[in-house]
Design an enzyme around this catalytic site. Structure first.
Site, PDB file in Angstrom:
ATOM      1  N   GLU A 105      16.183  13.943   7.777  1.00 46.38           N
ATOM      2  CA  GLU A 105      16.036  14.702   6.397  1.00 46.38           C
ATOM      3  C   GLU A 105      16.666  16.193   6.550  1.00 46.38           C
ATOM      4  OE1 GLU A 105      11.780  14.814   6.177  1.00 46.38           O
ATOM      5  OE2 GLU A 105      11.726  16.294   4.649  1.00 46.38           O
TER       6      GLU A 105
ATOM      7  N   SER B 179      11.580  24.574  10.693  1.00 49.27           N
ATOM      8  CA  SER B 179      12.641  24.908  11.229  1.00 49.27           C
ATOM      9  C   SER B 179      13.317  26.097  10.364  1.00 49.27           C
ATOM     10  CB  SER B 179      13.679  23.866  11.624  1.00 49.27           C
ATOM     11  OG  SER B 179      14.375  23.731   9.950  1.00 49.27           O
TER      12      SER B 179
ATOM     13  N   GLN C  48       5.670  19.960  16.916  1.00 46.55           N
ATOM     14  CA  GLN C  48       4.506  20.742  16.780  1.00 46.55           C
ATOM     15  C   GLN C  48       4.234  21.719  15.527  1.00 46.55           C
ATOM     16  OE1 GLN C  48       5.237  21.529  20.832  1.00 46.55           O
ATOM     17  NE2 GLN C  48       3.089  21.124  21.694  1.00 46.55           N
TER      18      GLN C  48
ATOM     19  N   ASP D 214       0.827  -1.284  -0.135  1.00 45.68           N
ATOM     20  CA  ASP D 214      -0.126   0.040   0.064  1.00 45.68           C
ATOM     21  C   ASP D 214       0.941   1.210   0.116  1.00 45.68           C
ATOM     22  OD1 ASP D 214       0.969   0.013   2.478  1.00 45.68           O
ATOM     23  OD2 ASP D 214      -0.757   0.617   3.407  1.00 45.68           O
TER      24      ASP D 214
END
Lengths: 590, 406
Positions: B348, B384, B380, B307
């Site tokens: 990342e 950045s 939250q 999936d």
């Protein structure tokens, strides 16, 4: 071995091949309750029977109900035959005034005919009245054959159906088998046999004056021997043709006369011989096509047929080779085949059939659970006599008895599919149905029952006085005789090796037990498989599914049969026919 | 789990496993263990019978002693070898499990004492109800529930999802699994499982073969083998009467060896070893099968549907190129992205810094004169950036930008 002999074997195989599809399709239509050309005449009779018996033809049965109905029917038939045998002296159609059949013999015969074995521990023409032959024995020839076919059809339905709790209606299958399959073919078959000279009448036995009176030594009741001159001969007659057709077509094999199909009144000409052999294999062979058609995979049907044909061909070739070679101990005797003599080992064979047809008949009758004989297997060479024995030991699945051959073969198919599935690393599937622990357990159980019965009873017989007193030849040949008797009984074949006096309390009782175990204890696990398979879902075949069509599957199936069968019985066979063969080569015979 | 799976193939001749297996193969001779495998049990009974006969022959100086001795030795060897194969396979499984267990013990947890101070304990000491503090870059020491804070967690090792997921206190996203890594922020976790009950423990047990159950096909095969064994047992038992009839009774040595040749000894003896070895082979390929049933089911798979593409990747997304809007040069973009990512400690963010450096030679600049104010990545804001002399540079998902810009 002659070109003529090979040609006859070839023609026989071709005839069987040709009948497979038309008869197979016909049976699939009959049991699928589709329209057939016989419907206008038979449907009213069928409906009448259901109305009289209170059967709802649209009711379906679970496998347990199907099994219970089958046992009820077989049990009632068994009692019926037993009673007829015991009271035949008070019943009509007894021109020779035979008395009632003794208890143990009547019991043995009743079991024998109910289980489609037709083991005959008696001499029919001096024991059974015409009524017993017709209403008792011939009726059972039909009934036991119909039960066998019905069971095979139930198993096929189990394989073909999806998520179904039922596998058909026993009473409907039985009735349709009688009316559509057995009766019409036997009606025509009887007439064909009559045309060849098979007797059919209700007259008392004929008496003929001998042209040349014979002098014989007779032992009187006081134990003294005296000389007697015989001037006349009694020739048994009776309704033989009507019983002969179903005897072959229903793979029953119980002869109207003691000499069975070697008797000129049962099997007079080479043509009648060919026709009788053809009748033996017709239904068993056609059922493979019925299997293919009802499960929607005709090629699977042919793959099963192929395995049967291969095993049959190997068997008939071996017997033909062994018999045509003759007996190595007749040094200086001309055993060559010429225009004037058959050559080979002609002991116990009819000159009107010769080596090839006797070999063919012996193989066919033991491949199928027929048990009719046109020569004495006891007189075959050790290896020639071993093949019939092995054929029965493998479970009579090489075409096999009507119905019983197919369901026996399908047990091996399930085992073969299971082994193949594990080899390719997938859950084994048979025509889309997963083969699981329960199916394997039941399949093993049915294979186990007949092997255990044969080996245990034969082992008891060979080390006991009541067992060995019946054999006529000492040494390995005697072992073959006993082994053959129990193999024939447990395999529901009914052919006798000959040479064994089986009409004793021990043999009548023990072979009856073997016959019951060999029939019903094999059948019930198979019905359980049918019920279990019917409940399952089918998964569509994919690239990874092991195909149950084609030569690869046929080879695998043949190997499974040979390995399981050969390993089980090889130790016993090595002390019987194989030892006898080796001893014969070294110059001793039994 | 990655580190755990790095255990490499153990050599077949690893002396430690070998020695343990050799001892085990004799311990397994106990009838109670042997009866689980009917085929080998029959062989063992045969071996016992011939041994007794051998002793009797020896005492009476009867029969061909050498022949009997040879047969008896072969039989015992057959039984012991089958046990040895099984013990060997089990031993290799245990070695794998050992590696997994070591990896678990190395995880250290910051446990909160009731007074609020922090102590460092190995994760294996944690009990249900303990509270631990996990900060960015650390492994969560055990299965538990977030009771305070929000964090992005890399669960790729267990779920296969390459993008980090958000775990926060309250609601249905509060459960965390031991062995997963916190990528940003700091959370307080209440441990909910005792040692030996965690997800990782279940896997270890599986590998050890302790909770190995027979698969459906194995059960069916065992029935087939047992059936064949019964048939051949009868074939041999009844051979003796036939042989007596032929006045050639056979010795018990001949009968037992014939039986062992007939029954499916090879497959019966190696079946459980094959099962264990199969699981072991999967582990070597970094696949953990949860049960033998699962391995069997995977054999029946025809088509595999996934999936999402990330299921079979590692859980660190890497930047590979910059795509510019019109009127923006790639160097400008790379520079801005690098500046905005300095405060992003997720894989990342780090990869953006590295890419900009490799592709455009942009290195860490002297930013102090520009009064930088770094805004670190948090779960939250999912954002950045840095403020430089009134310039605000931000990096984050489109959604988070929309929220800020209004």
């Amino acid at each position: 071995m002659t070109a003529n002999g090979w040609f006859q074997i070839g023609v026989y195989l071709l005839a069987i091949f040709l009948v497979t599809k038309p008869l197979g399709v016909f049976m699939a239509r009959v049991f699928g309750r589709e329209k057939t050309f016989l419907d206008p005449g038979l449907r009213p009779i069928e409906r009448l029977i259901y109305r009289l018996c209170g059967v709802d033809e649209n009711e379906e049965m679970r496998w347990t109900e199907y099994g219970a109905a089958m046992l009820l029917f077989s049990g009632a038939s068994l009692v019926l035959l037993y009673v007829i045998e015991r009271v035949q002296q008070w019943l009509p159609l007894n021109p020779q005034h035979f008395g009632g059949v003794p208890q143990d013999l009547a019991w043995n015969t009743a079991v024998s005919f109910t289980t489609n074995t037709n083991w005959q521990a008696y001499v029919p023409e001096i024991t059974m009245s015409y009524l017993t032959q017709m209403a008792g024995l011939a009726y059972h020839n039909f009934a036991s054959a119909a039960v066998g076919i019905a069971l095979a059809i139930a198993l096929i339905r189990g394989i073909a159906r999806r998520e179904s709790g039922t596998i058909g209606n026993f009473w409907v299958d039985l009735t349709r088998c009688f009316l559509w399959v057995l009766l019409p073919v036997c009606l025509v078959g009887s007439l064909v046999l009559i045309s060849q000279g098979v007797v059919q009448n209700l007259k008392p036995y004929a008496t003929a004056k001998l042209l040349e009176p014979q002098t014989v030594q007779v032992q009187g009741p006081d134990g003294k021997t005296f000389t007697q001159t015989i001037t006349q001969q009694v020739i048994p007659l009776g309704p033989a043709a009507s019983q002969e057709a179903i005897k072959m077509f229903g793979t029953n094999g119980g002869g109207f006369f003691n000499a069975n199909s070697s008797h000129p009144f049962e099997n007079p000409t080479p043509l009648s011989n060919f026709f009788e052999m053809f009748l033996i294999f017709a239904i068993p062979s056609a059922l493979t096509y019925t299997l293919g058609r009802m499960t929607g995979s005709p090629r699977h049907g042919w793959a099963v047929w192929g395995a049967m044909a291969v095993l049959f061909f190997v068997g008939v070739t071996t017997v033909y080779w062994a018999e045509a070679k003759g007996n190595s101990q007749f040094s200086g005797v001309n055993q060559a085949t010429t225009a004037l003599q058959s050559g080979g080992n002609m002991e116990g064979k009819e000159v009107r059939f010769g080596i090839a047809n006797s070999a063919l008949f012996a193989t066919a009758t033991t491949d199928a659970s027929c048990g009719a004989v046109n020569g004495m297997h006891d007189s075959f060479t050790p290896l020639g006599g071993m093949i019939p024995l092995v054929n029965i030991m493998l479970g009579e699945i090489i075409f096999g008895g009507v119905g019983s051959g197919l369901y026996g073969m399908l047990v091996f198919v399930i085992l073969a599919v299971f082994i193949a599935g594990l080899m390719v690393g997938r859950t084994p599937e048979y025509l889309g149905k997963k083969v699981e622990a329960f199916d394997v357990k039941m399949a093993m159980l049915s294979v186990l029952v007949s092997s255990v019965t044969i080996l245990v009873l034969a082992a008891i017989a060979v080390v006991s006085k009541f067992g060995t007193s019946g054999i006529s030849n000492p040494g390995p040949h005697g072992l073959s005789q006993i082994l053959y008797a129990y193999t024939s009984a447990a395999g529901n074949n009914g052919s006798a090796f000959g040479g064994l006096n089986a009409n004793t309390l021990w043999y009548n009782t023990s072979t009856a037990i073997a016959m019951l175990l060999g029939r019903f204890f094999v059948v019930i696990p198979i019905l359980a498989i049918a019920g279990n398979l019917a409940r399952k879902k089918t998964a569509p075949a994919s690239l990874g599914t092991f195909p149950v069509t084609g030569p690869l599957f046929t080879i695998l199936l043949v190997s499974t049969i040979v390995i399981v069968g050969a390993l089980t019985f090889f130790p016993a066979l090595s002390l019987g026919p194989i030892l006898e063969h080796l001893v014969m080569l070294s110059g001793k015979s039994f | 789990m990655d580190h755990a799976l790095q255990s490499r193939t153990k050599a077949l001749t690893d002396p430690k496993i070998f020695r343990a297996a050799a001892i085990d193969s004799f311990r397994k001779l106990h009838p109670r263990t042997m009866i689980k495998n009917p085929v080998m049990f029959v062989v063992e009974v045969g071996a016992v019978l011939t041994s007794i006969q051998l002793v009797r022959d020896g005492l009476h100086h009867a029969g061909a002693f050498g022949f009997g001795l040879q047969i008896t030795l072969w039989l015992w060897f057959t039984v012991v070898f089958a046990n040895f194969a099984e013990a060997m396979a089990e031993g290799r499984g245990k070695a794998q499990a050992e590696t997994l267990r070591k990896a678990r013990a190395e995880t250290m947890a910051h446990r909160l004492r009731p007074d609020g101070s922090v102590e460092v304990v190995p994760s294996s000491k944690l009990r249900s109800g303990d509270e631990v503090l996990v900060t960015a870059g650390e492994l969560i020491p055990g299965d538990g529930e977030v009771i305070e804070g929000i964090a992005s967690v890399d669960e790729s090792a267990i779920t296969g999802e390459s993008a980090p997921v958000i775990r926060e206190s309250g609601g249905d996203r509060s459960a965390v699994t031991g062995g997963t890594r916190v990528l940003s922020d700091e959370i307080r976790v209440r441990i909910t499982s005792n040692p030996g009950e965690t997800f990782l423990d279940r896997m270890i047990r599986l590998v050890e073969g302790a909770s190995r159950q027979k698969t459906p096909n194995e059960i069916a095969l065992n029935i087939l083998l047992a059936g064949l064994t019964i048939i051949f047992l009868l074939a041999v038992v009844t051979l003796q009467p036939f042989a007596i009839y032929s006045s050639a009774p056979q010795s018990i040595f001949v009968l037992v060896s014939l039986l062992v040749c007939l029954i499916p000894t090879t497959i019966g003896g190696l079946l459980s070893a094959i099962g264990i070895a199969g699981m072991d082979r999967l582990i070597q390929r970094n696949v953990i099968a949860m049960s033998g049933r699962a391995v069997e089911a995977s054999g029946d798979v025809d088509v595999l549907l996934l999936d999402k593409t990330g299921t079979i990747t590692l859980g660190d997304r890497q930047a590979t190129s910059f795509h510019c809007c019109p009127n923006v040069t790639e160097t400008d973009l790379a520079s801005a992205a690098q500046l905005a990512s300095f405060a992003d400690e997720t894989p990342e963010g780090r990869s953006i810094v590295v890419l900009a450096k490799e592709k455009y030679g942009l290195r860490g600049r002297e930013l102090a004169p520009h009064n930088p104010a770094f805004i670190p990545f948090s779960a939250q804001t999912r954002m950045s950036g840095v403020d430089l002399d009134g310039h605000e540079i931000r990096k984050g998902g489109a959604g988070s930008h929309r929220e800020i810009r209004g």
